[in-house]
Design an enzyme around this catalytic site. Sequence first.
Site, PDB file in Angstrom:
ATOM      1  N   ASP A  96       5.596 -42.832 -12.486  1.00 33.29           N
ATOM      2  CA  ASP A  96       6.623 -41.899 -13.078  1.00 33.29           C
ATOM      3  C   ASP A  96       7.568 -42.717 -14.047  1.00 33.29           C
ATOM      4  OD1 ASP A  96       8.683 -39.628 -12.560  1.00 33.29           O
ATOM      5  OD2 ASP A  96      10.067 -41.656 -11.711  1.00 33.29           O
TER       6      ASP A  96
ATOM      7  N   GLU B  10       3.085 -41.039 -16.964  1.00 29.59           N
ATOM      8  CA  GLU B  10       3.916 -39.856 -17.439  1.00 29.59           C
ATOM      9  C   GLU B  10       4.610 -40.646 -18.569  1.00 29.59           C
ATOM     10  OE1 GLU B  10       7.453 -37.206 -15.736  1.00 29.59           O
ATOM     11  OE2 GLU B  10       7.348 -39.219 -15.231  1.00 29.59           O
TER      12      GLU B  10
END
Length: 732
Positions: free
Chosen positions: A347, A383
Amino acid sequence: MHRSVIREGRPFPLGATWDGLGVNFAIFSANATKVELCLFDMEGTKELERIELPEYTDEVWHGYLPEARPGTVYGYRVYGPFAPDAGHRFNHNKLLIDPYAKQLVGDVIWQPELFGYKLDSPDKDLSFDDRDSAHLVPKARVIDPAFTWGSDLRPSVPWEQTIVYEMHVKGFTKLNKHIPEEERGTFAGMAHGRVAQYLRSLGITSAEFLPVHAFVDDGYLVDKGLRNYWGYNSIGFFAPEARYLHSPFANEFKEMVNQFHAAGIEVILDVVYNHTAEGNELGPHLSFKGIDNANYYRLLPDQKRYYINDTGTGNTVNLSHPRVLQMVADSLRYWATQMRVDGFRFDLATILAREPHGFDEGGGFLDACRQDPVLSSVKLIAEPWDIGPGGYQVGQFPPGWAEWNDKYRDTVRAFWKGEEGKLSEMASRISGSGDLFNKRGRKPYSSVNFITAHDGFNLNDLVSYNDKHNEANGEENRDGHSNNHSWNHGEEGPTDDPEIQKLRERQKRNLLATLLLSQGTPMMLAGDEFGHTQKGNNNAYAQDNEITWLNWDGIDPAGKDLIEFTRKLIAVRKAYPILHRGRYLVGTYNEELEVRDVTWMSPHGEELTQEQWGDPAAKCFGMLLDGRAQPTGIRKRGSDATLLLVFNAHHDVVEFVLPEVPEAQDWVGLIDTNQPGRTDAPRFPFGHTYEVTGRSFLLFVAGSDQQHRRELRQGVGAILDVAEAPLPDLLK
């Protein structure tokens, strides 16, 4: 009261380590003046004893407790200066979670004592709160890591064959009646054999779980009766989230992994190392803030009272510090070795690669992953963006990494919505986004293609809503993205109009066909294969309820048809390696056979001209893939096939002339999204004018000599067999 006798122990490994005779405790803090180990009863409700760790080596406090055993429940009290302006927030009245805890007991209870300062003080975080927080904080539990893996073998799916399925532990199983009720929503429920069987029947190779590290329900959500459903609010990087445990044992996670591996399916974890649940200077004292705030977090250089907030969540983990970097690397290695997961999706990964001077491909975290023999051998997915300076880094991660490609998402959505001027970029995205990733030996699979994910509309809602509908989140619909490239096709939300329903279903098939037959690594969102809806909510992070839980009983006939179609698409992808090449499509010309690896075709059956590429109104084109253009040494069975993919985002029928292919005889129709239930494989001669339905996708394979035709029949037969196979037990 009996007093435990503690020895000096060792500074390594960090955490609580059972050696068969006792437990070694070790915790890093460079600025503490004393550390107390606090022992609790098995439920973590009563503090039994406080023991000062006797030794301090290389900024690690440590001690060995011969009487401790697996099951021992503990926490820490850390002494040191309370000087927020200098970056220090020590408060020994606050019980703290061991950063290396392998299992947690209890939940965070939001009360004023949880904070290191007095909430009602005009000085806010500069004040000091001396109330005890032990009854409000989860405690760590010592575990015995022993587990019988049996004949477990990692699936080790090659990157070019990988098909990712993003799913949620609770949401996937909570409403499935084939799983024992008491196990639904847990790792034990996911370990049920029917789950892996279902994924295998779809053709999925890799299950990617939303965060399973221990996390916290945000206080403002609890006040509104909501929960942090997604789990992007970590507090423990080694402990599985307790709400996903059916049993008292952390090894339940290993049992799930064992089941998935037995079915040949990889397990990938979505991990959150960029921030923690402690928030900014006004956040609670749970762990890192009270252990060594100045080193665990990035603070403003000239105002150390305040946190750098590149994450949008209040704080940013300081991976520039070697001990913090070690903690993250140790956590990854723990999950890769002890828990045997096969990869990680990071993330806001840009933050992990950001040093004080900005994003740095040679930064400590990326260097650690690149050289580590464990981490360099598992799947690493970034990401590649955050809200910090220089935060958007798609295509800039080093070799060895794959990246979420939001340009693919937005382009494919816009193209099928019918937006003008998308032809050229659409061609780039479906051919592997070489403009972003074709460098330094990176391969097309570096682009993780997705059209939907947990964040944003799911597939059903993408074609059913023009606007987000997030009222259930309690933020007056202000949260979530507004630029979704979505289209309701004539009516917002559910409709009884048969024409709108028909078009929406075809658009779902168009989007899935594009995703699963593009070059790169496809990632599906769980539930998209049968049309799960979140009722227009594109930011369902706090919806731990029927909005997000997959409704297996509610799958209608259209949903079951979509599952069948998805299985067929994946079977096609696997049958023809040319659809997941290991090299980029760059128009390579094979002079001997006079063919190119890719030719972009106009509806006239001719190569697109420069003028046609620039025509903003052009919405129909063909992608001719000729496997014979590949070097002989890299060909696999079926990789020399010739395929024609036709994309028509125009609202009306387009007459498409099927081009002639050297040394072939005709075209065999495999996919037509306007005829999803077709079970035959019709043949069409070269030069045939195919009436392509408005807003539809087609796939043809060319037949050639007798041997090739035999392989063709075998391939088509296998695809049709998959499409006609019965639905898995999970759906019956």
